[in-house]
Design a protein around this motif. Structure first.
Motif, PDB file in Angstrom:
ATOM      1  N   GLY A 155       0.790  -1.237   0.000  1.00  0.00           N
ATOM      2  CA  GLY A 155       0.000   0.000   0.000  1.00  0.00           C
ATOM      3  C   GLY A 155       0.813   1.272   0.000  1.00  0.00           C
ATOM      4  O   GLY A 155       1.730   1.427  -0.811  1.00  0.00           O
ATOM      5  N   PRO A 156       0.499   2.201   0.919  1.00  0.00           N
ATOM      6  CA  PRO A 156       1.162   3.511   0.919  1.00  0.00           C
ATOM      7  C   PRO A 156       2.684   3.449   1.051  1.00  0.00           C
ATOM      8  O   PRO A 156       3.368   4.376   0.628  1.00  0.00           O
ATOM      9  N   ALA A 157       3.217   2.383   1.609  1.00  0.00           N
ATOM     10  CA  ALA A 157       4.670   2.253   1.709  1.00  0.00           C
ATOM     11  C   ALA A 157       5.330   2.173   0.334  1.00  0.00           C
ATOM     12  O   ALA A 157       6.540   2.350   0.215  1.00  0.00           O
ATOM     13  N   CYS A 158       4.539   1.927  -0.701  1.00  0.00           N
ATOM     14  CA  CYS A 158       5.064   1.813  -2.065  1.00  0.00           C
ATOM     15  C   CYS A 158       5.285   3.166  -2.727  1.00  0.00           C
ATOM     16  O   CYS A 158       5.975   3.244  -3.743  1.00  0.00           O
ATOM     17  N   ILE A 159       4.713   4.211  -2.154  1.00  0.00           N
ATOM     18  CA  ILE A 159       4.875   5.538  -2.745  1.00  0.00           C
ATOM     19  C   ILE A 159       6.338   5.959  -2.616  1.00  0.00           C
ATOM     20  O   ILE A 159       6.885   5.997  -1.521  1.00  0.00           O
ATOM     21  N   GLY A 160       6.958   6.233  -3.744  1.00  0.00           N
ATOM     22  CA  GLY A 160       8.354   6.652  -3.771  1.00  0.00           C
ATOM     23  C   GLY A 160       9.339   5.551  -4.107  1.00  0.00           C
ATOM     24  O   GLY A 160      10.512   5.829  -4.336  1.00  0.00           O
ATOM     25  N   VAL A 161       8.898   4.309  -4.143  1.00  0.00           N
ATOM     26  CA  VAL A 161       9.808   3.194  -4.407  1.00  0.00           C
ATOM     27  C   VAL A 161      10.487   3.336  -5.771  1.00  0.00           C
ATOM     28  O   VAL A 161      11.711   3.205  -5.890  1.00  0.00           O
ATOM     29  N   SER A 162       9.706   3.618  -6.802  1.00  0.00           N
ATOM     30  CA  SER A 162      10.286   3.745  -8.139  1.00  0.00           C
ATOM     31  C   SER A 162      11.127   5.009  -8.273  1.00  0.00           C
ATOM     32  O   SER A 162      12.156   5.007  -8.950  1.00  0.00           O
ATOM     33  N   ALA A 163      10.708   6.086  -7.641  1.00  0.00           N
ATOM     34  CA  ALA A 163      11.506   7.322  -7.670  1.00  0.00           C
ATOM     35  C   ALA A 163      12.854   7.081  -7.010  1.00  0.00           C
ATOM     36  O   ALA A 163      13.893   7.542  -7.511  1.00  0.00           O
ATOM     37  N   ASN A 164      12.854   6.355  -5.891  1.00  0.00           N
ATOM     38  CA  ASN A 164      14.119   6.068  -5.213  1.00  0.00           C
ATOM     39  C   ASN A 164      15.041   5.235  -6.089  1.00  0.00           C
ATOM     40  O   ASN A 164      16.252   5.488  -6.137  1.00  0.00           O
ATOM     41  N   LEU A 165      14.489   4.251  -6.797  1.00  0.00           N
ATOM     42  CA  LEU A 165      15.314   3.470  -7.717  1.00  0.00           C
ATOM     43  C   LEU A 165      15.862   4.343  -8.833  1.00  0.00           C
ATOM     44  O   LEU A 165      17.024   4.212  -9.227  1.00  0.00           O
ATOM     45  N   CYS A 166      15.037   5.213  -9.352  1.00  0.00           N
ATOM     46  CA  CYS A 166      15.466   6.150 -10.389  1.00  0.00           C
ATOM     47  C   CYS A 166      16.638   6.988  -9.897  1.00  0.00           C
ATOM     48  O   CYS A 166      17.633   7.171 -10.608  1.00  0.00           O
ATOM     49  N   MET A 167      16.551   7.457  -8.662  1.00  0.00           N
ATOM     50  CA  MET A 167      17.612   8.304  -8.116  1.00  0.00           C
ATOM     51  C   MET A 167      18.904   7.537  -7.876  1.00  0.00           C
ATOM     52  O   MET A 167      19.992   8.084  -8.055  1.00  0.00           O
ATOM     53  N   THR A 168      18.787   6.269  -7.476  1.00  0.00           N
ATOM     54  CA  THR A 168      19.993   5.515  -7.138  1.00  0.00           C
ATOM     55  C   THR A 168      20.587   4.747  -8.315  1.00  0.00           C
ATOM     56  O   THR A 168      21.783   4.485  -8.338  1.00  0.00           O
ATOM     57  N   GLU A 169      19.764   4.411  -9.292  1.00  0.00           N
ATOM     58  CA  GLU A 169      20.258   3.575 -10.392  1.00  0.00           C
ATOM     59  C   GLU A 169      20.480   4.330 -11.696  1.00  0.00           C
ATOM     60  O   GLU A 169      20.945   3.741 -12.669  1.00  0.00           O
TER      61      GLU A 169
END
Length: 163
Positions: free
Chosen positions: A36-50
């Motif tokens: 659920g809400p814990a998923c918000i930002g997961v893809s953005a964080n990967l984008c920033m780190t990878e």
């Protein structure tokens, strides 16, 4: 208006923005796992780190902006479906002679009020940076978080109606 700050930052360094690689796959996998809400930002964080340059101010703002747009698409889809359902319920209630308030109108007014809240909350987030370069990413991150929460809330409401 505040999203314009993120856009200005992205336009200031077009080469860095072009290199960003955003995919919502990680967010979708997280949601499928029920987080659920814990998923918000997961893809953005990967984008920033990878992504090369993803951790720069412009890269961070771009990655957060990309996920905010992803959530905005989901929000608009869920809102449209809720409006359709609400209009059908309103028509049924009118046919029954009910004096109940319009769900479609209440939903529209609630969404307008939420948009004002989101805008104000994100201006506040940007203000915490005292005019510094972190204001754009802070604003974009706020938009992502607020929009993701609202999208998930609407999607949950739709799921409850179909049970």
């Amino acid at each position: 208006m505040i999203r314009a700050v993120g856009l200005v930052l992205m336009l200031a360094a077009p080469a860095a923005a072009q290199e960003l690689s955003f995919s919502p796959a990680a967010t979708e996998a997280c949601l499928a796992a029920g987080a659920g809400p814990a998923c918000i930002g997961v893809s953005a964080n990967l984008c920033m780190t990878e992504t090369p340059g993803g951790s720069s101010t412009v890269g961070t703002g771009g990655c957060l902006w990309a996920e905010a747009d992803y959530w905005d698409d989901r929000l608009n889809t869920a809102y449209g479906a809720l409006r359709t359902d609400a209009r059908a319920i309103d028509a049924e209630m009118r046919d029954l002679g009910s004096a109940a308030p319009s769900q479609a109108e209440a939903l529209r007014e609630m969404q307008r009020a939420w948009m004002s809240f989101r805008d104000a909350a994100c201006v506040y987030e940007a203000s915490l940076w005292g005019g510094g370069t972190g204001a754009g990413p802070a604003s974009n991150g706020c938009w992502m978080l607020q929009t993701g929460r609202q999208a998930l809330d609407f999607e949950d409401r739709l799921a409850e109606r179909s049970r």
